[in-house]
Design an enzyme around this catalytic site. Sequence first.
Site, PDB file in Angstrom:
ATOM      1  N   GLY A   1       0.845  -1.197   0.000  1.00 32.78           N
ATOM      2  CA  GLY A   1       0.000   0.000   0.000  1.00 32.78           C
ATOM      3  C   GLY A   1       0.878   1.243   0.000  1.00 32.78           C
ATOM      4  O   GLY A   1       0.782   2.085  -0.869  1.00 32.78           O
ATOM      5  N   PHE A   2       1.754   1.330   0.993  1.00 36.27           N
ATOM      6  CA  PHE A   2       2.752   2.404   1.093  1.00 36.27           C
ATOM      7  C   PHE A   2       2.118   3.785   1.144  1.00 36.27           C
ATOM      8  O   PHE A   2       2.747   4.778   0.780  1.00 36.27           O
ATOM      9  CB  PHE A   2       3.766   2.308  -0.061  1.00 36.27           C
ATOM     10  CG  PHE A   2       4.272   0.928  -0.317  1.00 36.27           C
ATOM     11  CD1 PHE A   2       4.885   0.208   0.699  1.00 36.27           C
ATOM     12  CD2 PHE A   2       4.105   0.310  -1.547  1.00 36.27           C
ATOM     13  CE1 PHE A   2       5.351  -1.083   0.478  1.00 36.27           C
ATOM     14  CE2 PHE A   2       4.551  -0.978  -1.762  1.00 36.27           C
ATOM     15  CZ  PHE A   2       5.180  -1.675  -0.755  1.00 36.27           C
TER      16      PHE A   2
ATOM     17  N   ARG B   1       9.205  -1.222  21.889  1.00 38.11           N
ATOM     18  CA  ARG B   1       9.076  -2.667  22.067  1.00 38.11           C
ATOM     19  C   ARG B   1       8.831  -3.349  20.721  1.00 38.11           C
ATOM     20  O   ARG B   1       8.027  -2.886  19.914  1.00 38.11           O
ATOM     21  CB  ARG B   1       7.899  -2.941  22.984  1.00 38.11           C
ATOM     22  CG  ARG B   1       7.810  -4.373  23.450  1.00 38.11           C
ATOM     23  CD  ARG B   1       6.703  -4.469  24.480  1.00 38.11           C
ATOM     24  NE  ARG B   1       6.614  -5.774  25.083  1.00 38.11           N
ATOM     25  CZ  ARG B   1       5.572  -6.166  25.789  1.00 38.11           C
ATOM     26  NH1 ARG B   1       4.554  -5.337  25.978  1.00 38.11           N
ATOM     27  NH2 ARG B   1       5.540  -7.373  26.323  1.00 38.11           N
TER      28      ARG B   1
ATOM     29  N   GLU C   1       8.154   2.910   8.465  1.00 39.34           N
ATOM     30  CA  GLU C   1       8.718   3.889   7.532  1.00 39.34           C
ATOM     31  C   GLU C   1      10.155   4.292   7.842  1.00 39.34           C
ATOM     32  O   GLU C   1      10.871   4.785   6.978  1.00 39.34           O
ATOM     33  CB  GLU C   1       7.816   5.137   7.511  1.00 39.34           C
ATOM     34  CG  GLU C   1       6.475   4.825   6.878  1.00 39.34           C
ATOM     35  CD  GLU C   1       5.373   5.794   7.266  1.00 39.34           C
ATOM     36  OE1 GLU C   1       5.160   6.737   6.511  1.00 39.34           O
ATOM     37  OE2 GLU C   1       4.719   5.594   8.315  1.00 39.34           O
TER      38      GLU C   1
END
Lengths: 350, 756
Positions: free
Chosen positions: B250-251, B641, B718
């Site tokens: 999708g990005f 985490r 990202e």
Amino acid sequence: MMNFDYVRPASVAEAIGAATEPGSVYLASGTNLLDLMKGGVSRPSRLVDVTRLPGLDRVERLADGSLRIGAMVRNADLAHDPDFAKAYPAVAEALLSGASGQLRNAATVGGNLLQRTRCAYFYDVASACNRRAPGAGCDARHGENRLHAVLGWSEGCIATHPSDFCVPLVALDAVVEIEGKRGRRELSLEALHRLPGDTPERETALEPGDLIVALRLPAEARSFAAHGRYIKLRERTSYAFAVVSAAASLRIEQGRIGEARLALGGVAAKPWRARAAERLLAGASLDAAVYREAARAALADAKPSGDNAFKIELAQRIVVRALTLAAAGTPALMPALPGSPFSSVSGTRA
Amino acid sequence: MTPEINLTRDPAHLRHGSNIGQPLTRRDGVLKVKGEARYAADNHPPGMLYAVIATASIARGRVTSLDVAAARRHPGVVDVMTPSHKPQLAEDPDAKTNPFAFRMEVLQSDEVRYANQAIAVVIAETLEAATEGAALLSPRYDVAPARVGLDADESYTPPVVGLGNPAEVHHGDADAGLAAASQRIEAIYETPAQYHNAIEPHAIVAAWNGDRLSIDTPSQGMVLAQMRIGGLFGIPPGNIHIRSPFLGGGFGSKGLVAGPQILGIMAAKLVGRPVKLVLRREQMYGPVGHRPPTRQRLRIGVGSDGALTAIEHHAKVTTSSFDDFYEPAADVSHALYATPAIKTSHEALRVDSGTPLFMRAPGEATGSVALESAIDEAAFACGIDPLAFRLKNYAEVEPATGRPFSSKALRECYAKAAERFGWSRRPLAPRQMRDDAGFLVGWGMGTAIFPALMFQGNARAVIRADGTGAMETGAHDMGQGAWTALAQISADALGLDLEQVAFKSGTSDLPDAGIAGGSAHTATVGNAIHNAGAAVIAKLAGLATSDDRSPLFGAGNAGVIARQGRLHRRDDDVRSESYADILARAGLAEIDASGSGAADPAAQSQYAMHAHGAVFAEVKVDPNLGQVRVTRMVGAFAAGRIINPRLVQSQLYGGMIWGMSFALHEEAVTDRRSGRILNANLAEYHVPVNADVPPMDVITVDEHDPHVNALGIKGVGEIGITGSAGAVANAVWHATGIRVRRFPIRIEELVTGLSD
């Protein structure tokens, strides 16, 4: 859908009959043609499928020492044939530097010779292109043309021929065998592709119905086996056409160049045989200055067709590199990255 | 139908304590390998027709004629949708009804805003008939001159950049900082237009049933899509059922429903039958967003001690002629390097392209490559090693705001990645290293940063009479691994083993999971799941602790913990009872509870929250031909985490490869006269192939963050791009001594400066 006839002739004679009618084209693996049809660049009314014609998928050594390669031999099969790669290393390296593994498995020798330019304006049907629509003009001439031709171009067309395979072939005096309406004839590969001039739409010397049935490498082509390379600059490591490329094959006799064969790719509308450079190299010593002089001679007539002056310098450098590597000798094994200047490089740990 | 994915667990999946933190393989992996994962375009409801979009070949002007009759005559064509023959919409598609409503072209007029815009839709019994029908329309145009590139028109200061950020930010006095500097760097960097190019094209299968709509389409935000579609068609969002179980990437391009998807729904309405519409590759270059070109000017001042005195970062970006999205490229300079003065500003112009939108690290990716290049230039000007320079200017608090970081293990990232890479042996000057074959070798680095964001998401947790559980949330798996990571969180939230939890996701009838974007999906939905699980366990505990027949009677809700399908007393671990026994005695088939995840505004105002990383790259450059090859990359990242180390590693590899792609490969080439994109295909729009990808190392640095959210998750989607593109560019400079400031780095930029 866009309707077209599809015929699968049983013999070469039948194929020629079917393909002679206007609007007919031969279909081999279609790795180029089907894309062109999907994009509306080519709209044939009849496809004549030649992939199953008998007898065109053989590689045979003829009595005179030449090698005859059937037009329907797959690129991958030819490149991976160990005898072939040993005898014609530059050709095998060029084949393996082209396209992708999947495409090489499908593509045929005959089809590769006839692939169309990759000029974006040829593919973009909304652009003016004399090759696609004679007289329309050339939008590439003042467009995005950093990868276009620097040799043999005309105001009417600045496209390049995309084949890697053809570059060493033209250097090695390959001949194509053609069956046509008037029977069988032969043509040097160098004469098969035409420069654009005023008629860029006439890309080859073939006449309607002509079918390339075989490619022949003359006996002499084997005499360069010890010193043959194909070097290709491209913008990614695989699945990219050449920015510029060069095939160099040398016969070395008593430490000097007995005979040199040199051709360039990505510089013109045809695979570019550099005969002036070959003449300079014949009898010369194995010397970088000689290679540079040859490179200058090879590009002496070059001129930019747009934002591509860098290709003239780059082409000279790749000629020098190809000659240098050829002189060093054909590698014992096909390089891991065929055609790449980095053919031997892999990641290293610090 | 809600997809349900069954777990196949190999021995690597054996649980050791918590499910969170285990490197499980993808739960949907086997389905995908066997071709059984059903993507949107794989659906063929009975009676379905095919719709194909006819697109404009001009970038600006009007359509003056379409040969609709010719298309209609073509065998198999059922209908041709045009501006004068289409279902009426309830809402103007150009109305800005909310901040996420971007204008779209759905045949509302004959105007052409960009090349590849839809101008008609042909609906036919077969894909081939629809395709040929579209070709037969032979449009004619009234053509206006196209505006192309960063100098095509007058520029202006955009009202905001990104999603509501100010276009200009001042902190301290940058002019004074630059004036006081002993070294000043000023450089201009250009980045090209880039397109997402998800392998799965945008596709939709739409079927109407009265005023109810059923659609299969890849979506990174199903509830936003429901709202947009509901508004356009005048139906309640709840009448729209979206299935989006798998995305082939999708990005950002699938974050908002785009015009072509609306056209598919309109086509289905027009013909009264289900319709499938799939974009062709070239049709993805226009209506579904892109990363706009940028021209960025960096001014950096450094004092004699090597400390920054100012960073000034100005970015010029394009947007479309008809809508506003401004890539916040300069904003990356707010949070990275300590400096008393920061000035960021943006400038924009309108060109005849589709509207740029979010593309993986929007603003961060473009801004990072310029900032990291400029920092590298500044370090060299000062004669300081690039890593030492970055450490010298390490930000202990967020420079633009002065807020403390919620956590920041960047120092550890630098140290671990530098050690793994062997950075200490790097010569300061460029063009000092060669390998055995004579290739120039260069080493470069970049700092990675991405904000730790959260949106709003919900989940519903269920515990059943048989002691098993379920977790439901309309989350989105774009390939990043939500099916797996969120299931791991679900199991821990319910105190069950993974096999005992039915994890349901990927459809719009499940609780709203928000949008899969901003690297925030795992944090947002994970915390919703965590809270839903806690709520249902509390309910269960309430049943047990108030029942005098339970061994847990009197413990109080807080007095029990859930573990492997049983509640235990905290103060007496041997006193426990199974979920099944508690529900059986209460006579309940199941109990459920909901939870939501969202950022804590108090913590957000108090702390700066970012993930960080350090990327090191080695390149080799042919000293004569200028061909570049990346030969290794090492990245260390601290992102809170880590839920699933295997998936996170894949995300970071993918980001780093994208960064390499940014530096060396990707560029959409537009004809400056026609405005048409000339390489709108995967043969000519280059992304790296396998043979381009070097050996890569990813190190994840442990980071405990008590402030970002209850689970301590920051997100990794990202960040891998940031830092990486700059690291490669800096390595090219270090190998050659040639600083290329236009991306991607092309062979012609290097070849003239090299001679051997």
